[in-house]
Motif scaffolding. Structure first.
Motif, PDB file in Angstrom:
ATOM      1  N   ALA A 271     -32.218  17.611   7.080  1.00 16.26           N
ATOM      2  CA  ALA A 271     -33.255  18.560   6.690  1.00 16.26           C
ATOM      3  C   ALA A 271     -32.888  19.983   7.095  1.00 16.26           C
ATOM      4  N   LEU A 272     -32.065  20.120   8.138  1.00 17.59           N
ATOM      5  CA  LEU A 272     -31.607  21.436   8.573  1.00 17.59           C
ATOM      6  C   LEU A 272     -30.419  21.939   7.759  1.00 17.59           C
ATOM      7  N   GLY A 273     -29.857  21.078   6.902  1.00 17.96           N
ATOM      8  CA  GLY A 273     -28.771  21.502   6.035  1.00 17.96           C
ATOM      9  C   GLY A 273     -27.436  20.842   6.283  1.00 17.96           C
ATOM     10  N   ALA A 274     -27.331  20.008   7.322  1.00 20.01           N
ATOM     11  CA  ALA A 274     -26.072  19.308   7.571  1.00 20.01           C
ATOM     12  C   ALA A 274     -25.873  18.216   6.530  1.00 20.01           C
ATOM     13  N   GLN A 275     -24.618  17.921   6.218  1.00 25.43           N
ATOM     14  CA  GLN A 275     -24.299  16.850   5.275  1.00 25.43           C
ATOM     15  C   GLN A 275     -23.893  15.607   6.055  1.00 25.43           C
ATOM     16  N   VAL A 276     -24.508  14.480   5.708  1.00 32.61           N
ATOM     17  CA  VAL A 276     -24.256  13.223   6.417  1.00 32.61           C
ATOM     18  C   VAL A 276     -23.753  12.187   5.422  1.00 32.61           C
ATOM     19  N   GLU A 277     -22.611  11.623   5.728  1.00 34.61           N
ATOM     20  CA  GLU A 277     -22.082  10.509   4.940  1.00 34.61           C
ATOM     21  C   GLU A 277     -21.939   9.303   5.861  1.00 34.61           C
ATOM     22  N   LYS A 278     -22.529   8.185   5.447  1.00 32.61           N
ATOM     23  CA  LYS A 278     -22.494   6.981   6.260  1.00 32.61           C
ATOM     24  C   LYS A 278     -21.384   6.056   5.774  1.00 32.61           C
ATOM     25  N   SER A 279     -20.795   5.373   6.724  1.00 35.62           N
ATOM     26  CA  SER A 279     -19.790   4.365   6.408  1.00 35.62           C
ATOM     27  C   SER A 279     -20.056   3.150   7.285  1.00 35.62           C
ATOM     28  N   GLU A 280     -19.289   2.108   7.064  1.00 37.29           N
ATOM     29  CA  GLU A 280     -19.483   0.896   7.850  1.00 37.29           C
ATOM     30  C   GLU A 280     -19.218   1.137   9.334  1.00 37.29           C
ATOM     31  N   GLY A 281     -18.323   2.067   9.622  1.00 36.83           N
ATOM     32  CA  GLY A 281     -17.959   2.308  11.018  1.00 36.83           C
ATOM     33  C   GLY A 281     -18.676   3.460  11.679  1.00 36.83           C
ATOM     34  N   GLY A 282     -19.554   4.176  10.960  1.00 36.59           N
ATOM     35  CA  GLY A 282     -20.265   5.284  11.579  1.00 36.59           C
ATOM     36  C   GLY A 282     -20.706   6.340  10.596  1.00 36.59           C
ATOM     37  N   PHE A 283     -20.505   7.611  10.964  1.00 38.51           N
ATOM     38  CA  PHE A 283     -20.992   8.727  10.147  1.00 38.51           C
ATOM     39  C   PHE A 283     -19.957   9.838  10.120  1.00 38.51           C
ATOM     40  N   SER A 284     -19.979  10.601   9.033  1.00 42.20           N
ATOM     41  CA  SER A 284     -19.244  11.853   8.960  1.00 42.20           C
ATOM     42  C   SER A 284     -20.280  12.949   8.738  1.00 42.20           C
ATOM     43  N   ILE A 285     -20.266  13.940   9.617  1.00 41.69           N
ATOM     44  CA  ILE A 285     -21.275  15.001   9.556  1.00 41.69           C
ATOM     45  C   ILE A 285     -20.586  16.346   9.397  1.00 41.69           C
ATOM     46  N   THR A 286     -20.954  17.056   8.344  1.00 41.20           N
ATOM     47  CA  THR A 286     -20.475  18.418   8.132  1.00 41.20           C
ATOM     48  C   THR A 286     -21.578  19.361   8.587  1.00 41.20           C
ATOM     49  N   GLY A 287     -21.271  20.153   9.602  1.00 44.17           N
ATOM     50  CA  GLY A 287     -22.290  20.947  10.261  1.00 44.17           C
ATOM     51  C   GLY A 287     -22.641  22.243   9.555  1.00 44.17           C
ATOM     52  N   ILE A 288     -23.648  22.909  10.087  1.00 42.07           N
ATOM     53  CA  ILE A 288     -24.164  24.149   9.509  1.00 42.07           C
ATOM     54  C   ILE A 288     -23.656  25.374  10.263  1.00 42.07           C
ATOM     55  N   GLY A 289     -22.687  25.182  11.167  1.00 40.71           N
ATOM     56  CA  GLY A 289     -22.223  26.291  11.997  1.00 40.71           C
ATOM     57  C   GLY A 289     -21.761  27.503  11.220  1.00 40.71           C
TER      58      GLY A 289
END
Length: 224
Positions: free
Chosen positions: A60-78
């Motif tokens: 909701a703050l604008g970060a992109q979250v991609e889920k996988s079987e082993g966890g998450f990939s998060i692209t931040g808003i920095g």
């Protein structure tokens, strides 16, 4: 019933067991990954409603979250926080709705972060989350420039930015207040000191937050 003879032969144990992910670590890493630049890959094979609430909030703050079987990939808003123009644009945006579910950790961590970001936010939740205490963190945020609606009811309307300085908290309150301020500190203009009286309740959780910050390149100086 007839007797059964059983022979037990000693043998070297082998195999593997998948450990359940630590919610305490996951909350911190997800939030810090969402606030930095670039993409962070997080190994987190299991999830929970509380972790999902934190993931929903950073999206909701604008970060992109991609889920996988082993966890998450998060692209931040920095990158979007790197200029005064970008910050001014964020302040003018429609309030972001941060649904904390029933997670007290999500609420208490995100409150100072939302204030530090400077964009309008509305924190909501379910169950009895609105009844969870936020003082004295609530008063300290107001003292440093935040505009907050009355606590005890949702939506909790948040508007920053907050300024640096000394944030004073007693040591016998939830360590989540301290951790939330520490994670918000890199977003605040000016030096930040978090002054905590002794003894500190749940001090290992504060140490966990400091280690997470250090993993993202943030130096935390601890006074004796």
């Amino acid at each position: 019933m007839a007797a059964i003879d059983v022979t037990i032969t000693p043998h070297e144990l082998t195999g593997s067991v998948v450990s359940v992910a630590s919610k305490s670590i996951a909350h911190r890493i997800i939030l810090l990954a969402a606030l930095t630049e670039g993409t962070t890959h997080i190994a987190c094979a299991t999830s929970s409603q509380d972790i999902e609430a934190t993931l929903s909030c950073v999206q909701a703050l604008g970060a992109q979250v991609e889920k996988s079987e082993g966890g998450f990939s998060i692209t931040g808003i920095g990158a979007s926080l790197s200029s005064e123009a970008a910050i001014a644009e964020a302040v003018a945006q429609t309030p972001a709705t941060l649904d904390c579910g029933e997670s007290g950790s999500t609420l208490r961590f995100l409150l100072p972060i939302a204030c530090a970001l400077g964009r309008p936010c509305e924190l909501v939740g379910h169950g009895r989350l609105a009844e969870r205490p936020l003082s004295p963190l609530y008063e300290q945020l107001i003292a440093h420039g935040a505009s907050l609606s009355e606590q005890g009811a949702f939506p909790l309307k948040v508007m920053g930015p907050i300024h640096g300085g000394a944030f004073a908290l007693p040591g016998d309150v939830s360590s989540q207040y301290i951790s939330g301020l520490l994670m918000a500190a890199p977003l605040i203009d000016g030096n930040v000191s978090v002054l905590v009286s002794q003894p500190v309740q749940s001090e290992p959780y504060v140490t966990l937050t400091i280690r997470a910050l250090e993993a993202f390149g943030v130096s935390v100086e601890q006074a004796n």
